[in-house]
Design an enzyme around this catalytic site. Structure first.
Site, PDB file in Angstrom:
ATOM      1  N   ASP A  40     -17.139 -24.524   5.965  1.00 44.87           N
ATOM      2  CA  ASP A  40     -15.862 -24.055   6.514  1.00 44.87           C
ATOM      3  C   ASP A  40     -14.717 -24.385   5.564  1.00 44.87           C
ATOM      4  OD1 ASP A  40     -16.864 -22.912   8.750  1.00 44.87           O
ATOM      5  OD2 ASP A  40     -15.995 -24.319  10.183  1.00 44.87           O
TER       6      ASP A  40
ATOM      7  N   ASP B  15     -24.310 -18.333  14.361  1.00 45.50           N
ATOM      8  CA  ASP B  15     -23.750 -19.675  14.191  1.00 45.50           C
ATOM      9  C   ASP B  15     -24.631 -20.710  14.886  1.00 45.50           C
ATOM     10  OD1 ASP B  15     -21.885 -21.550  13.381  1.00 45.50           O
ATOM     11  OD2 ASP B  15     -20.169 -20.461  14.209  1.00 45.50           O
TER      12      ASP B  15
END
Ligand code: DGJ
Length: 732
Positions: free
Chosen positions: A545, A473
């Site tokens: 997301d 990430d």
């Protein structure tokens, strides 16, 4: 077979005879297209053509003479690499302050070599030289013939006695002489990544750029589409699809000149990035990668997807792991017992792997929220008293592999890492800190930080050899750009943005030298990272997301212009109001994963998910490795339809979704299929049926490919059947 044209000898001839040099043209050809460069009598190199390949190569030499742009500055518009400070008034590709402080550069053609690297790839290298200063520029054009893809980059060589400062150092400078250009760029924000914006380019410079520092994509992307003469169309017209393959700040200049020609200059964003090149050193720019199609965006994206799978993405033609992720199922709130239950869920769903997300580390500052612990990569003893090794084994005992989340380039101020190594953090020491998601970025220009980041991955694999997957990430952008390391080593701060990215690539190269194949997913607080340079080291990326499936239809539609489905991770979550079938079918168009509590699903929903995973295992080879056709656009219809076809044109899979239930026109007409063999016969079967439902498709009929592509098939999507998956199989 290798061949080389070395034109140095010819060049010396050219110096004697100016009339001869007008004949120096350099065709750079793929199977169907060509760009052509030509040196004029003054040794200025221009781009004179971008279009269909012309069989009679010598005809390329006549192109330049057909254009009569006569104003004083017009001769510089199509410069192959526009220098600044002499006679060009257009956006430069290169702007340099020489070692004596002189800010002007001129570049003259010297010679070129063209080398066949193998049956499909060739490399053309063109040498340019400033007649006054010992500054040279080499332009590189690598072609993949069958995929009609060109990769272009530059190298700036400082042969002067002292350092030069490069203010701008573009990768590529292209020129197109049609009139009327339509640019599609992709803008957005967190949760709304990759929104297309098509505009007609008008005189002046349209700039697409990023200043985020750590990543290319988020507010904008380095992906773009140029359509010639009319807005982009899926099946007709000339289009160019391109991307600057650089994981940091980029700048794309689309400049329309006074004759309506388009100049495209692509490269690292010069913003705050003046780069000092020491005497005797050279600088290689990132690549601009593009493909040209004269049959619209469909063909262009199939070319790019095929190229990416074969030549660019790590293990692009390989396999991927389906998974169950715990991020939205637990967020930071988990322990060994909860995870053990999720391992069983993963097995029950039928996926290959369980992926443990954020929250597993930090002791002095436990990672129980996004405000602490980042940087302290030791297992949290309360949540995971037996460590990662125990989890890897427990997952294995449950019949699934185990993968793990990391964010190794970042640090929370509330962490031991921050306390110990403040000098590793990018921050302006005299100013208040400014956080993005409560975190700061580590200074990857510093080799010690590179060791730290490498160590995070290396420790995990060394301690847990059976670890199957890493989700990497990267949530923060660079604020307060300042490097203590550069300062200490007397390197200009203006190298920070460039050297950050180079530092990241160095770490990734070390990781891949030791762990060549381990699957790794790029994630970046949504679709912030997924360019072709970083995908050399990663098998896949997280587009957004936002997993609400209707939004995902649009996003996956847009990403698919540039990326093959095998790179695009799509998870079924609880976002939105669509039924589980709809959500799972949409996620089945990429690399399928789940991020739900499967044990809380209703009996039928769970049964559906298990069926969908089983079916996915049957057709994933086509989605991952086949050709993709975008059949019906969600922007133009209340429904969307996508199709994937295998290489033999024997098996295909078609997904159709109704995303707008306000109007009932979704099932009025058949949808025309594409990519089949018109002479083959096919059966059509509906799969992924929700328990207790029946298909409304007549599955007894056999259709010719010609029928399916000219008339089509009606998937019969309507408000009771909002998602329909059809399997098209050759019938012998
Ligand atoms: C942002 C990612 O996009 C999410 O999937 C999740 O991994 C969180 N980070 C974890 O902090």
């Amino acid at each position: 077979m290798k061949y080389t044209y070395l034109l140095t000898a010819l060049t010396s001839l050219l110096c004697i005879s100016n009339s001869l040099i007008a004949q120096t043209f350099i065709p750079i050809e793929t199977k169907d297209h060509a760009i052509v460069l030509q040196a004029d009598k003054n040794n200025y190199l221009s781009m004179v053509y971008c279009g269909d390949r012309i069989n009679e190569v010598k005809d390329y030499g006549a192109i330049a003479g057909m254009f009569k742009f006569s104003t004083d500055n017009a001769g510089s518009y199509n410069n192959a690499y526009t220098p600044a400070g002499t006679w060009s008034l257009s956006e430069p590709a290169i702007q340099v302050t020489h070692s004596d402080g002189n800010p002007s550069t001129d570049l003259k053609y010297v010679n070129y070599e063209a080398t066949a690297l193998d049956d499909n790839t060739s490399l053309t290298t063109i040498h340019l030289q400033d007649p006054l200063y010992k500054l040279a520029v080499n332009l590189f054009y690598k072609t993949w013939k069958n995929e009609n893809v060109i990769e272009q980059w530059s190298e700036i060589v400082n042969n002067e006695k002292g350092p030069v400062v490069m203010q701008k150092y573009a990768s590529a400078n292209l020129f197109f002489s049609e009139k009327d250009f339509y640019l599609t760029s992709y803008q957005g924000e967190y949760l709304t990544e990759m929104q297309p914006q098509e505009e007609k380019l008008l005189q002046g410079n349209r700039v697409i750029e990023s200043k985020l520092g750590t990543r290319a994509m988020l507010l904008g992307t380095p992906n773009f589409m140029v359509s010639f003469g009319k807005p982009a169309d899926e099946n007709s017209g000339k289009v160019l699809l391109g991307q600057l393959a650089w994981s940091g700040n980029y700048k794309l200049d689309f400049e329309i000149d006074s004759y309506k020609n388009l100049r495209l200059i692509a490269g690292i964003n010069p913003y705050a990035s003046a780069y000092t090149l020491a005497a005797g050193k050279s600088f290689k720019t990132p690549s601009l990668i593009y493909t040209i199609s004269d049959n619209g965006t469909g063909r262009a994206s199939r070319q790019l997807q095929s190229w990416a799978r074969k030549y660019q993405v790590l293990d692009g033609e390989g396999e991927r792991l389906t998974l169950l992720n715990n991020w939205e199922a637990t967020y930071f709130n988990f322990n060994e017992q909860k995870l053990a239950a999720l391992f069983k869920d993963a097995k029950n769903l039928g996926v290959d792997m369980f992926l443990l997300d954020d929250g597993w580390f930090g002791n002095k500052y436990p990672r129980n929220g996004d405000n602490a612990g980042l940087g302290d990569w030791q297992e949290n003893e309360k949540k995971l008293p037996n460590g990662i090794g125990y989890l890897v084994k427990a997952a294995k005992d449950s019949g699934v592999k185990f993968g793990i989340w990391i964010e190794p380039e970042m640090v929370n101020p509330k962490s031991e890492l921050y306390e110990k190594h403040l000098d590793w953090v990018i921050r302006q020491p005299e100013r208040p800190e400014k956080y993005y998601r409560n975190q700061l970025v580590l200074d990857l220009t510093n080799p010690e930080v590179q060791d730290h980041v490498f160590g995070v991955v290396d420790n995990l694999f060394t301690k847990n050899p059976e670890l199957a997957f890493i989700k990497w990430d990267c949530n923060a952008v660079i604020y307060n750009a300042y490097s203590a390391y550069l300062e200490k080593n007397k390197i200009p701060q203006t190298h920070l943005y460039v050297e950050y990215v180079n530092g990241l690539y160095k770490v990734l190269q070390r990781i891949r030298a030791k762990y060549p194949k381990a699957p790794m997913m790029l994630c970046s607080g949504g679709g912030g990272r997924g360019d072709y340079e970083i995908l050399k080291y990663f098998t896949e990326f997280w587009p957004s997301d936002d997993t609400e499936p209707i939004e995902r239809i649009f996003q996956q539609w847009n990403y698919s212009y540039f990326f093959p489905s095998i790179t695009t991770d799509c998870h079924v979550t609880d976002w939105g109001k669509q039924p589980i079938k709809f959500r799972t079918d949409v996620a089945s168009m990429g690399k399928l994963g789940f991020d739900i509590v499967a044990s809380k699903l209703s009996e039928n929903d769970l049964a559906y998910c298990k069926l969908a995973v089983k079916n996915y295992n049957g057709f994933k080879d086509i989605v991952w490795h086949g050709d993709q056709y975008r059949l019906a656009s969600p922007y133009e219809n209340p429904f969307a339809s996508f199709m994937y076809v295998d290489k033999n044109k024997s098996n295909a899979i078609m997904f159709t979704y109704m995303h707008n239930t306000r109007v009932n026109e979704a099932s009025e007409r058949p949808v025309k299929l594409n990519g089949l063999d018109e002479d083959k016969k096919y059966a059509v079967k509906e799969i992924n049926l929700y328990p207790g439902t029946r298909t409304t498709i007549d599955e007894s009929k056999i259709y010719s490919g010609a029928f399916l592509m000219n008339v089509g098939i009606n998937p019969d999507v309507n408000s009771r059947r909002t998602s329909v998956v059809l399997q098209v199989t050759e019938s012998k």
